[in-house]
Write a protein that holds these residues in place. Structure first.
Motif, short mmCIF file in Angstrom:
data_model
loop_
_atom_site.label_atom_id
_atom_site.label_comp_id
_atom_site.label_asym_id
_atom_site.label_seq_id
_atom_site.Cartn_x
_atom_site.Cartn_y
_atom_site.Cartn_z
N PHE A 139 0.58 -1.33 0.06
CA PHE A 139 0.31 0.11 -0.10
C PHE A 139 1.39 0.93 0.00
O PHE A 139 0.50 2.12 -1.20
N TYR A 168 -3.43 9.35 7.31
CA TYR A 168 -3.04 8.94 6.07
C TYR A 168 -3.75 7.59 4.66
O TYR A 168 -3.72 8.13 3.68
N CYS A 179 -5.79 9.42 1.10
CA CYS A 179 -4.95 8.53 -0.38
C CYS A 179 -6.42 8.95 -1.65
O CYS A 179 -6.97 8.70 -1.43
N HIS A 180 -5.46 8.96 -2.77
CA HIS A 180 -5.90 9.26 -4.13
C HIS A 180 -6.84 9.05 -4.46
O HIS A 180 -8.18 8.73 -4.95
N CYS A 240 2.27 4.18 -3.24
CA CYS A 240 1.22 5.69 -3.02
C CYS A 240 2.23 6.71 -3.87
O CYS A 240 3.11 6.39 -4.06
N TYR A 241 0.71 6.70 -4.38
CA TYR A 241 1.06 8.60 -5.15
C TYR A 241 2.09 9.39 -4.45
O TYR A 241 3.43 9.81 -5.23
N TYR A 242 2.00 9.76 -3.08
CA TYR A 242 3.38 10.68 -3.01
C TYR A 242 4.53 10.04 -2.20
O TYR A 242 5.47 10.17 -2.94
N HIS A 254 -1.33 14.77 2.39
CA HIS A 254 -1.02 13.51 2.31
C HIS A 254 0.29 13.44 2.68
O HIS A 254 0.65 12.39 3.01
N HIS A 289 -2.23 -0.19 -6.48
CA HIS A 289 -2.35 0.78 -5.41
C HIS A 289 -4.18 0.76 -5.12
O HIS A 289 -4.02 0.59 -3.29
FE1 FES Z 1 -1.02 7.51 -1.03
FE2 FES Z 1 -3.26 6.72 -1.63
S1 FES Z 1 -2.35 6.40 0.09
S2 FES Z 1 -2.15 7.97 -2.95
#
Ligand code: FES
Length: 267
Positions: free
Chosen positions: A99, A197, A201-202, A103-105, A235, A144
């Motif tokens: 996960f 967090y 999430c996006h 994550c995008y970040y 985020h 994701h």
């Molecule tokens: Fe960071 Fe989904 S947890 S974008």
């Protein structure tokens, strides 16, 4: 309208006109993520000191198989491969790990910090081509959204651990009594950080927005969508705070279990 044609010059690796210390942030990300990976891997293989009283380390929760009373189905299963050291953490850690990894970040951070793609904005890259995330293997980052679902499920397990951390067994009578220790607060804080967090999430915003790819349409769940949007704006902070907190929670339970730290009972 007048136009000026400006030739695009390719910079050499690390070459830039920036005068600030652009390399500091990727370096810090590299150090923190490497330290976390090393510690989490070490802790996952320990298979010891992951419980203390009613506390269960988040690295080992839920404990599906294991030797502690928290284990759902008893000790190490017979089908566990002989070549792999057994630890309850190895069964569940891939889910939160993937996960975070997808994550995008974090992707934006570790692409810079670990393989310099790019090392920083307007800083020369080591490669000449750009494939993005549309091709193998990086296209796999699209899983994701599915690991986000697992992350939400894990929040329920970790919240249940906080509930369990309120009930202390009297060694003399075996009766359970209500109590709050520093560890209870540590476990609860960890759940708050992970919730901040996960819900920022996006992918969570896409789901709460009602349409996976069309933010312009009316969100199905507008209040949760606004809440997720608010969390999403910070985020990156939730990402680091929750990473730190989950490691700290494991360290706290471990040190209590080893007798190095005394867990103060508040109630
Ligand atoms: Fe960071 Fe989904 S947890 S974008």
């Amino acid at each position: 309208m007048a136009q000026a044609i400006v030739p695009l010059t390719r910079r050499r690796f690390g070459e830039t006109l920036r005068r600030d210390a652009w390399w500091v942030q990727p370096l810090i990300v590299f150090v923190i993520l490497t330290s976390f990976l090393v510690y989490a891997t070490w802790a996952a293989f320990q298979n010891a000191h992951y419980t203390f009283g009613p506390y269960l380390s988040p690295f080992y929760s839920p404990e599906i198989f294991g030797d502690s009373p928290a284990a759902w189905f008893g000790p190490k299963p017979g089908w566990w491969p002989g070549w792999l050291p057994f630890s309850p953490a190895l069964i569940i850690l891939p889910f939160p790990a993937l996960f975070r990894f997808t994550c995008y970040y974090y992707r934006g951070s570790y692409y810079k910090a670990f393989w310099a793609d790019p090392p920083g904005c307007t800083v020369g890259e080591p490669r000449k081509s750009y494939l993005g995330e549309r091709y193998f293997p990086l296209v796999l980052q699209n899983i994701h959204r599915y690991f986000m679902v697992f992350a939400v499920i894990f929040l329920f397990f970790l919240s249940y651990d906080v509930w369990e951390a309120l009930w202390w067994t009297d060694p003399a009578t075996g009766a359970k009594t209500f109590g709050i220790g520093i560890g209870t607060l540590v476990l609860a804080t960890n759940v708050v950080c992970l919730t901040g967090y996960t819900f920022g999430c996006h992918s969570m915003r896409h789901i709460l927005g009602g349409f996976r790819d069309q933010f312009s349409k009316t969100p199905v769940f507008s209040a949760p969508y606004r809440c997720s949007t608010c969390l999403n704006s910070a985020h990156h902070r939730w990402a680091w705070v929750s990473l730190f907190m989950v490691a700290l929670t494991d360290v706290y339970v471990r040190l209590c279990s080893m007798g190095i730290v005394h867990d103060w009972r508040i109630l």
